[in-house]
Design an enzyme around this catalytic site. Sequence first.
Site, PDB file in Angstrom:
ATOM      1  NE  ARG A 119      47.655  54.284  63.871  1.00 45.93           N
ATOM      2  CZ  ARG A 119      48.849  55.071  64.299  1.00 45.93           C
ATOM      3  NH1 ARG A 119      49.505  55.724  63.251  1.00 45.93           N
ATOM      4  NH2 ARG A 119      49.334  54.520  65.265  1.00 45.93           N
ATOM      5  CE  LYS A 141      33.008  40.074  52.411  1.00 46.52           C
ATOM      6  NZ  LYS A 141      32.365  38.741  52.153  1.00 46.52           N
ATOM      7  CD  GLU A 183      33.150  32.605  43.192  1.00 50.06           C
ATOM      8  OE1 GLU A 183      31.950  33.149  43.353  1.00 50.06           O
ATOM      9  OE2 GLU A 183      33.738  32.000  44.255  1.00 50.06           O
ATOM     10  CE  LYS A 225      32.773  41.217  45.470  1.00 55.51           C
ATOM     11  NZ  LYS A 225      33.889  40.423  45.777  1.00 55.51           N
ATOM     12  CD  GLU A 235      29.060  39.007  53.961  1.00 52.03           C
ATOM     13  OE1 GLU A 235      29.993  39.153  53.057  1.00 52.03           O
ATOM     14  OE2 GLU A 235      28.712  38.029  54.288  1.00 52.03           O
ATOM     15  NE  ARG A 239      31.282  42.193  49.985  1.00 52.77           N
ATOM     16  CZ  ARG A 239      32.328  42.930  49.930  1.00 52.77           C
ATOM     17  NH1 ARG A 239      32.251  44.078  50.186  1.00 52.77           N
ATOM     18  NH2 ARG A 239      33.408  42.291  49.226  1.00 52.77           N
ATOM     19  CG  ASN A 243      29.086  34.831  51.445  1.00 52.44           C
ATOM     20  OD1 ASN A 243      29.957  34.909  50.550  1.00 52.44           O
ATOM     21  ND2 ASN A 243      28.530  35.349  52.301  1.00 52.44           N
ATOM     22  CG  HIS A 246      30.509  31.158  48.559  1.00 57.65           C
ATOM     23  ND1 HIS A 246      29.907  31.258  47.489  1.00 57.65           N
ATOM     24  CD2 HIS A 246      31.802  31.512  48.689  1.00 57.65           C
ATOM     25  CE1 HIS A 246      30.601  31.749  46.851  1.00 57.65           C
ATOM     26  NE2 HIS A 246      31.766  31.842  47.053  1.00 57.65           N
ATOM     27  CG  HIS A 250      33.119  28.089  52.818  1.00 53.46           C
ATOM     28  ND1 HIS A 250      32.573  29.184  53.249  1.00 53.46           N
ATOM     29  CD2 HIS A 250      34.121  28.308  51.815  1.00 53.46           C
ATOM     30  CE1 HIS A 250      33.113  30.286  52.695  1.00 53.46           C
ATOM     31  NE2 HIS A 250      33.919  29.978  51.680  1.00 53.46           N
ATOM     32  CG  HIS A 263      36.743  29.301  46.815  1.00 56.22           C
ATOM     33  ND1 HIS A 263      36.216  29.233  47.905  1.00 56.22           N
ATOM     34  CD2 HIS A 263      36.319  30.375  46.127  1.00 56.22           C
ATOM     35  CE1 HIS A 263      35.165  30.071  48.051  1.00 56.22           C
ATOM     36  NE2 HIS A 263      35.305  30.790  46.826  1.00 56.22           N
TER      37      HIS A 263
HETATM   38  P1  NAD Z   1      45.408  31.815  43.517  1.00 58.28           P
HETATM   39  O1  NAD Z   1      45.418  33.217  43.965  1.00 58.28           O
HETATM   40  O2  NAD Z   1      45.910  30.654  44.425  1.00 58.28           O
HETATM   41  O3  NAD Z   1      45.714  31.629  42.197  1.00 58.28           O
HETATM   42  C1  NAD Z   1      45.339  30.123  41.629  1.00 58.28           C
HETATM   43  C2  NAD Z   1      46.775  29.713  40.771  1.00 58.28           C
HETATM   44  O4  NAD Z   1      46.929  30.302  39.518  1.00 58.28           O
HETATM   45  C3  NAD Z   1      48.057  30.016  41.697  1.00 58.28           C
HETATM   46  O5  NAD Z   1      49.013  29.122  41.448  1.00 58.28           O
HETATM   47  C4  NAD Z   1      48.611  31.342  40.836  1.00 58.28           C
HETATM   48  O6  NAD Z   1      49.917  31.383  40.747  1.00 58.28           O
HETATM   49  C5  NAD Z   1      48.234  30.953  39.578  1.00 58.28           C
HETATM   50  N1  NAD Z   1      48.103  32.240  38.429  1.00 58.28           N
HETATM   51  C6  NAD Z   1      47.572  33.198  38.907  1.00 58.28           C
HETATM   52  N2  NAD Z   1      47.327  34.105  37.642  1.00 58.28           N
HETATM   53  C7  NAD Z   1      47.850  33.214  36.620  1.00 58.28           C
HETATM   54  C8  NAD Z   1      48.037  33.459  35.132  1.00 58.28           C
HETATM   55  N3  NAD Z   1      47.347  34.463  34.707  1.00 58.28           N
HETATM   56  N4  NAD Z   1      48.507  32.485  34.609  1.00 58.28           N
HETATM   57  C9  NAD Z   1      48.964  31.309  35.095  1.00 58.28           C
HETATM   58  N5  NAD Z   1      48.949  31.057  36.567  1.00 58.28           N
HETATM   59  C10 NAD Z   1      48.105  31.975  37.130  1.00 58.28           C
HETATM   60  O7  NAD Z   1      43.739  31.485  43.608  1.00 58.28           O
HETATM   61  P2  NAD Z   1      42.541  32.472  42.940  1.00 58.28           P
HETATM   62  O8  NAD Z   1      41.364  31.239  42.874  1.00 58.28           O
HETATM   63  O9  NAD Z   1      42.793  33.364  42.210  1.00 58.28           O
HETATM   64  O10 NAD Z   1      42.037  32.837  44.673  1.00 58.28           O
HETATM   65  C11 NAD Z   1      41.526  32.209  45.539  1.00 58.28           C
HETATM   66  C12 NAD Z   1      41.795  33.058  47.089  1.00 58.28           C
HETATM   67  O11 NAD Z   1      40.742  34.012  46.726  1.00 58.28           O
HETATM   68  C13 NAD Z   1      41.278  32.425  48.161  1.00 58.28           C
HETATM   69  O12 NAD Z   1      42.200  32.678  49.047  1.00 58.28           O
HETATM   70  C14 NAD Z   1      39.867  33.085  48.552  1.00 58.28           C
HETATM   71  O13 NAD Z   1      39.933  33.102  49.889  1.00 58.28           O
HETATM   72  C15 NAD Z   1      40.023  34.381  48.074  1.00 58.28           C
HETATM   73  N6  NAD Z   1      38.917  34.769  47.587  1.00 58.28           N
HETATM   74  C16 NAD Z   1      38.773  36.193  48.131  1.00 58.28           C
HETATM   75  C17 NAD Z   1      37.770  37.101  47.887  1.00 58.28           C
HETATM   76  C18 NAD Z   1      37.529  38.365  48.206  1.00 58.28           C
HETATM   77  O14 NAD Z   1      36.270  39.036  48.022  1.00 58.28           O
HETATM   78  N7  NAD Z   1      38.433  38.918  48.607  1.00 58.28           N
HETATM   79  C19 NAD Z   1      36.388  36.338  46.887  1.00 58.28           C
HETATM   80  C20 NAD Z   1      36.690  35.115  46.501  1.00 58.28           C
HETATM   81  C21 NAD Z   1      37.873  34.356  46.791  1.00 58.28           C
HETATM   82  N1  GLY Z   2      33.199  37.051  47.537  1.00 56.00           N
HETATM   83  C1  GLY Z   2      32.148  37.646  48.492  1.00 56.00           C
HETATM   84  C2  GLY Z   2      32.233  39.062  48.854  1.00 56.00           C
HETATM   85  O1  GLY Z   2      33.096  39.927  48.097  1.00 56.00           O
HETATM   86  O2  GLY Z   2      31.642  39.490  49.612  1.00 56.00           O
END
Ligand code: NAD
Ligand code: GLY
Length: 360
Positions: A119, A141, A183, A225, A235, A239, A243, A246, A250, A263
Site C-alpha cells: 500500500r 504520475k 519538453e 512543473k 490534473e 496541469r 499536454n 501531446h 500521441h 515521444h
Molecule cells: P526511456 O526511459 O526509455 O529512456 C530512453 C533510453 O535512454 C533507454 O534506452 C534508456 O535505457 C536510455 N538511457 C537512460 N538514461 C541514459 C543515460 N544517462 N545514458 C545513456 N542512455 C540512457 O525513455 P524516456 O524518454 O526517459 O521516458 C519515456 C517514458 O516516460 C514513457 O514511458 C512516457 O510515458 C513516460 N513519461 C512519463 C511522464 C510522467 O509524468 N510520469 C511524463 C513524460 C513521459
Molecule cells: N507530463 C505531464 C504531467 O506530468 O502532467
Amino acid sequence: MSLVRVHTPSGQYPIHIEQGNLPNLAQLVPSNTSAIILISNPTVYDLYGATVEQALQAIQKPLYSLQIPDGEQYKSLATLETVYQFMLEKQLDRHAVLVALGGGVVGDLSGFAAATYMRGIRFIQVPTTLLAQVDSSVGGKTAVNHPLGKNMIGAFYQPIAVHIDTAVLKSLPDREIAAGLAEVIKYGMILDAGFFRWCIRNVQLLRQLDREAIIYAVKRSCEIKADVVSKDEKEAGMRAFLNFGHTFGHAIETGLGYGAWLHGEAVGCGMVQAAELSHLVFGLSRNNVEEIRDLVAAIGCPTLAPNLGNERWLALMMHDKKTLNQKLKFILLEAIGQAKITEVPKEALLDVLNRTVCTA
Ligand code: NAD
Ligand code: GLY
C-alpha cells in the site's frame, strides 16, 4: 547545488540539481529506512550502477539491486509482477525505500511499484534522461502500459525526493537530447515567454549540454512543473497545459507504431501543429508560429508530421485520453506563455493537418 521544492497536498519534496552529484545520493535516504531497493535497466546500470550503489552503501542498510529490461514494451504489468516478486522474496517491509535509476520507463514503473507495494513505500527518483529530469520524475504520475492503452494503469504518487545529476546526460544519444529539449521548450511556450526567448538564444549551448545552460534549463523546467503540480496535483485543471502538443504527438506515436519516433520528437512536431491550430482558433501571430517551428527544428526534432491520412489522424486524436466523451479538447496558445484549454471544431483540425502533414 540548485534546489527546487515541490508542494502538493499529498507530499512535499526537494529536487536537487547539480552536475556530478550522483555520489551524494545517500543524503536523501531517510534514517529510518529498513532496506533499499535500487531499480534500473542494464543500459543505465552498466553506466552508473556502481556509483549509485557505492553511494547507497553509506546508509549501511541492506541494498538490493534489480534490473528490468530496457524499452517501453517492458513498462508492463508483466515486468511489474517481477518487481513485486523480487521485493517479496527479499522480504522488504513498509520502511524500505525504492530508488529508481533511469529514464521515464524505469521511473514510471518503479513509482507505481512503490505506490502499490504494501500500500505504498517511499521512493526516490534519480532520472537519467533529459526527458525524465525535466518532466517524468517530477509530479508523481506513475504508471505501466496496458495492451489497450499507454499509461492506463497507474497512480498519482509523489516521490520523497528527486536527485538530478546533469553529468549523466553526456552518455545519451543526440536524439534523446532533442526529445528531452522538446519538453524543455514546451514550458516556455505554455507558461513563460521569457524562458521561451532564453531557449531561442541558447539552443546551441543546450544541444551541446553546456554545463550552465543545461542546469538552468533543467532548473527552470522543474520550477515550472513544480508550480503547476503544486496548484493542480491530480490534473483537474491547469496541469493539462503540460499536454501541449501531446494530442498530435500521441497520434504520431500510435499511427507510426511505438518507437518509430521518440515521444519527445512526436511532441516537438505536435507543438508545431498545436501552434498552427492556435493561429486558427486564437489568432496566435504568424511570427510566433514560425518562432515555434524554428525552435523545434533547432533542437533537432521533426517539424513536418507524417501522412497517416486525415481519417486516421482524426480517429487517433479522438482516441487520445483527453478526448473522451467525443469532444476534441486541445491545449492552445493565446500568446507565447499563455496556454488555454478549448474545444476545437473538426474543420480547423483538417485545416491544420493540410498545413502540417508531409505530402511528399
Ligand atoms: P526511456 O526511459 O526509455 O529512456 C530512453 C533510453 O535512454 C533507454 O534506452 C534508456 O535505457 C536510455 N538511457 C537512460 N538514461 C541514459 C543515460 N544517462 N545514458 C545513456 N542512455 C540512457 O525513455 P524516456 O524518454 O526517459 O521516458 C519515456 C517514458 O516516460 C514513457 O514511458 C512516457 O510515458 C513516460 N513519461 C512519463 C511522464 C510522467 O509524468 N510520469 C511524463 C513524460 C513521459
Ligand atoms: N507530463 C505531464 C504531467 O506530468 O502532467
